[in-house]
Design an enzyme around this catalytic site. Sequence first.
Site, PDB file in Angstrom:
ATOM      1  N   ASP A 191     -10.711   1.790  -4.058  1.00 31.36           N
ATOM      2  CA  ASP A 191     -11.135   1.456  -2.570  1.00 31.36           C
ATOM      3  C   ASP A 191     -12.549   1.271  -2.790  1.00 31.36           C
ATOM      4  O   ASP A 191     -13.493   1.119  -1.383  1.00 31.36           O
ATOM      5  CB  ASP A 191     -10.590   2.647  -1.530  1.00 31.36           C
ATOM      6  CG  ASP A 191      -9.455   2.049  -0.810  1.00 31.36           C
ATOM      7  OD1 ASP A 191      -9.121   1.085  -1.274  1.00 31.36           O
ATOM      8  OD2 ASP A 191      -9.013   3.030  -0.113  1.00 31.36           O
TER       9      ASP A 191
ATOM     10  N   ASP B 162       0.887  -1.178   0.153  1.00 32.57           N
ATOM     11  CA  ASP B 162      -0.069   0.107   0.030  1.00 32.57           C
ATOM     12  C   ASP B 162       0.887   1.184   0.084  1.00 32.57           C
ATOM     13  O   ASP B 162       2.042   1.236   0.121  1.00 32.57           O
ATOM     14  CB  ASP B 162      -1.027  -0.091   1.469  1.00 32.57           C
ATOM     15  CG  ASP B 162      -2.322   0.591   1.118  1.00 32.57           C
ATOM     16  OD1 ASP B 162      -2.296   1.364  -0.031  1.00 32.57           O
ATOM     17  OD2 ASP B 162      -3.219   0.357   1.941  1.00 32.57           O
TER      18      ASP B 162
END
Length: 692
Positions: free
Chosen positions: A496, A439
């Site tokens: 997301d 990430d």
Amino acid sequence: MQAKTWHLGDSHQSLVLASFADTLPEVVYWGPPLPDTEDLKQLAAASATDVTGGMVDRNAPISLCPEASQTFPGQIGLTGRDPEGRTLAPQFRFESEASSSHGLTLTYADSQHDLSLIFELSLTPGTSLFRMQTRLETAREITVDWLAAPVLPMPAHTDEMIEFSGRWCAEFQTRRLPFASGARMRDNRTGRSDHAHFPALIACSSATSNTGGEAYAFHYGWSGGHRMVAEELADGRRQVQFGHASASMKKGRSFSTAPLFATFSAAGFNGAAIRFQRHLRENIVVGAREPRPVHYNCWEAVYFDHDLEELKAIATRAAGLGAERFVLDDGWFGLRDDDTSSLGDWAIDKRKYPDGLAPLIAHVKALGLEFGIWFEPEMINEDSELFRAHPDWVLGSPDQVRGRQQLVLDMARENVRAYLYDCISAILAQNDIGYIKWDHNRVLPVVDAAQTDGVYALIDRLRADFPHVEIESCASGGGRIDFGILERTQRVWLSDSNDALERQRIQHEAALFLPASVTGSHVGPRVSHTSGRTLNMSLRAWTAAQRHLGFEMDPRELSDEEIATLKEVTGWWKANRNWMMRADILRLDVSDPAMIAEQQLAEDGERFVVFAALLRTSDPILQQPVRLTGLDAGASYRINLVNRENAPGLSRGAPLLKEKSLVASGQYLMSHGLILPWRFPETIWVIEGQRQ
Ligand code: DGJ
């Protein structure tokens, strides 16, 4: 004037370069393939443009690096300063050439400034994608502010361009703009490819559609932020430039752009899209597990609240739904109970996992799943052991604005990379882990190519030592998606947003460059955590099944009916993934703006599946026929509606597909199209086709 000429081409396109009087080469033709008999010297001569009143006596060419010294009237390809701080205005002359079967290296030199400019151009056979890179070398240390990858002119009929912007949870927003006098410039100074700046451009005409017309598509394969200039000069000519974001390069003796990938399509946006999709699959991504395993990711089920027994129960349910890989997301390390602490402390949290990760991994493996784990290596929280020990490892000034309460590590430092390598490799060596979700949740405080080079070096080292560990590139969703990161990773977390309606749009636009096999798509919670929307399981599951399928809800929330639907779709995906993950994604031109439809066509053309999602209520009461593409006009295809049981009671008529399959020619399917049953908005039809 005598010219040197070069031709790079295949059955899809030709690119002809000419260098007049040994000055920098320019593209004198790029378009459909030229006949072998074409006289390239004639083409070069024919490219001369006229001069009239109010002009200088010779039009400066749009060379592979337009030069100020040629009185170029637009954005130049190189700006910098010599060691004395004087602006560089080199005059490059031909030095040497080297050709291989599919490529060309051209070297030019400026003796006054001791500079060499090297262009590397190749056309990949099979995928018909150009790879173009510029390198600048110098004997003395200079400062470079801008270096463009090989610069390409755009023909007059490409009067429009499509560029990409976006945001968190809404990546890959496309905008179609007219070319107009002046420069359209994007300078992405976020230090990553970013949600708002997918590094690409498509030049086209106003008539170009998904399935027809001409398009020139570009992608800059770099994760550190790019700069793009699409300019119409005052004299009407057009150029496209790509390079690193401004001020990325700074001082040195050798400067290189990232590769610019480009292609010409005479078959609409799809013609270009399938070349990027195939090229990525075949020539960029290395080491992706096949068949692609069904994911389960626990982020939206538990967030930071890790409880071993609960996670085991979730894993058991996920396995029952068909998951094949379990990914433990953020929250397993340091003292990470929320996003304010512990980034940098990559040791297992003994409060949550007193016996380490082994009990959870053993449980997951016993269920037959692979185990994956989350890292955010480039980041650091001030509330961490690492920061307390090494505050000097932070990139940028101490008073910089924080992002998600975190700072960035200076990846150009060897000791920072060594520390991260030691932490990550220890976790990988001591645990049975097959996958990393990598990430990157904030933009950088300073733009510097060295940061991206450092990240690449760390990933390359880990990949070399743990080749079986797949990596997913995530940056708050789709903030780091590009061919540079995908040379070292095998999947991207596209967004997301697990909201299927939003996903439909995002993944449809992303398919202009990304194949299904690398594009993660998960079935999220019933009520989307990022949009608050409640969507039915059929739409959620089929939307995820269009790409690399995964689940991200808490499986304990599912009703029996939802479980049945999800299992059925997952079973279908597993039965079809071998061909579908290698298929071309063809975007369909639909006449109903409420619909997004795409067709995934198998490599051998023998079968396909169409996903036709209705995002909102249509204006007309009848469904408009969906016209297919890429089929053999003379062949017959059997067409079947996979999920016909989803037809609502309000569908009272008798469209054939509601009752049974039909057989029709490719010509009919592409010209007339399929009539689908009436349905509610926020639903999806899934249609299979098999050549007879
Ligand atoms: C942002 C990612 O996009 C999410 O999927 C999740 O991994 C969180 N970070 C964890 O902090």
